[in-house]
Design an enzyme around this catalytic site. Structure first.
Site, mmCIF file in Angstrom:
data_model
loop_
_atom_site.group_PDB
_atom_site.id
_atom_site.type_symbol
_atom_site.label_atom_id
_atom_site.label_comp_id
_atom_site.label_asym_id
_atom_site.label_seq_id
_atom_site.Cartn_x
_atom_site.Cartn_y
_atom_site.Cartn_z
ATOM 1 N N LYS A 1 7.210 -9.592 4.287
ATOM 2 C CA LYS A 1 6.566 -8.294 4.517
ATOM 3 C C LYS A 1 5.345 -8.450 5.419
ATOM 4 O O LYS A 1 5.080 -7.616 6.289
ATOM 5 C CB LYS A 1 6.155 -7.673 3.171
ATOM 6 C CG LYS A 1 5.388 -6.351 3.306
ATOM 7 C CD LYS A 1 6.231 -5.243 3.894
ATOM 8 C CE LYS A 1 5.414 -3.989 4.208
ATOM 9 N NZ LYS A 1 4.735 -3.412 3.047
ATOM 10 N N LYS B 1 -6.057 -3.921 6.099
ATOM 11 C CA LYS B 1 -5.703 -4.816 4.996
ATOM 12 C C LYS B 1 -4.496 -5.673 5.353
ATOM 13 O O LYS B 1 -4.478 -6.889 5.129
ATOM 14 C CB LYS B 1 -5.392 -4.000 3.745
ATOM 15 C CG LYS B 1 -4.995 -4.827 2.525
ATOM 16 C CD LYS B 1 -4.151 -4.035 1.558
ATOM 17 C CE LYS B 1 -2.738 -3.847 2.084
ATOM 18 N NZ LYS B 1 -1.804 -3.289 1.086
ATOM 19 N N SER C 1 1.915 -4.855 -1.369
ATOM 20 C CA SER C 1 1.874 -5.618 -0.110
ATOM 21 C C SER C 1 0.924 -6.786 -0.335
ATOM 22 O O SER C 1 -0.243 -6.759 0.055
ATOM 23 C CB SER C 1 1.411 -4.736 1.052
ATOM 24 O OG SER C 1 2.393 -3.804 1.400
#
Length: 294
Positions: free
Chosen positions: A172, A234, A97
């Protein structure tokens, strides 16, 4: 002859993808800094590599599954780094990611070695990886995407080519921003409904809260998301940096970020996302599943 595949990073998602490939008859080459994670996959048919360079030298396709873009960039240089062993003509598929700007930098470094790089954001969790039902959002050259398509179809069910390098991870990031902010708003809505005397299950039905119907209100009781608050934080941080780079104001997201940081400070970064529910329940003095509080 089928491409030899390596997986660099055998945490929860990397291991799940490794198990998926092994179950389909492909024994991946694997490397991770945590020997126990590697041993578990070796027991299921994988082969262990001694370093990122050794892994890259042994395969045609390298799948990266690391926590952050910084981790990806850290394993590139040096005699044991990925670039040292990367074959000309190889393909690097980065399912981290990651941050779009970092992914574009990695693409340049991989390209300089005569290999191709695709940033591939994945969504669907461990269960989706093991079942081959992930959403996969890919950035990179069209030719590299076409080459990767057979592997992507083994891992995912819905696959998009989003544009040049960095756009897969941008997609994403956008997905994470929308999904996580929505989850927080849904819990607040459920909490308000419960305090107003409404039945939690009926609120979930009217609002189509399908996630909470499974994880909170199902017959099995509370089910952990298996996603830590640190990871939520995050993902929010990546979204905020992307927004700053693009000059896009995101005041709703900023509020969600501060709210999550406060909950993370209270529960601890390693706590499951379900801890967010428990802290909301403490604030309102009632359980959101209609059961009696302990």
């Amino acid at each position: 002859m089928a491409d030899a595949i390596g997986i660099l990073g055998t945490g929860r998602m990397g291991a799940a993808m490794g198990r998926r490939l092994a179950a389909q008859g492909t024994a991946p080459v694997v490397f991770d800094g945590a020997p126990a994670a590697v041993s578990a996959l070796v027991a299921q048919g994988a082969r262990a590599a001694k370093s990122p360079a050794a892994l890259a030298a042994d395969v045609d396709v390298v799948v990266l599954s690391l926590p952050r873009s910084a981790d990806v960039e850290s394993i590139l240089p040096g005699p044991d780094g990925l670039l040292a062993g990367l074959r000309s003509g190889a393909l690097v598929l980065d399912t981290t990611s990651g941050e779009p700007s970092a992914s574009a930098r990695v693409a340049e470094r991989v390209g300089a070695r005569g290999a191709s790089y695709l940033d591939a954001g994945v969504s669907g969790g461990v269960a989706g990886a093991e079942a081959g039902t992930l959403k996969i959002m890919v950035g990179g050259a069209v030719e590299a995407f076409a080459r990767a398509r057979p592997l992507l179809e083994r891992l995912g069910q819905r696959i998009w080519h989003c544009g040049p390098a960095g756009t897969g991870h941008a997609m994403k990031t956008v997905l994470n921003l929308a999904a996580q902010t929505k989850l927080m708003a849904e819990i607040e809505s459920l909490a308000l409904g419960v305090r107003a005397g409404l039945d939690a299950h009926q609120v979930a039905e009217v609002l189509d809260l399908t996630v909470w119907q499974h994880f909170l209100l199902g017959p099995q009781g509370r089910v952990p998301f298996q996603f830590a608050l640190d990871l939520v934080g995050k993902d929010f941080d990546v979204a905020m940096r992307l927004a700053a780079e693009q000059g896009v104001p995101v005041p709703v997201t900023a509020t969600a970020v501060q709210t999550m940081r406060a909950f993370r400070a209270r529960a601890g970064g390693g706590a499951d996302l379900m801890a967010f529910v428990g802290l909301v329940e403490e604030q309102i003095g009632a359980r959101l599943d209609g059961r009696t509080r302990d």
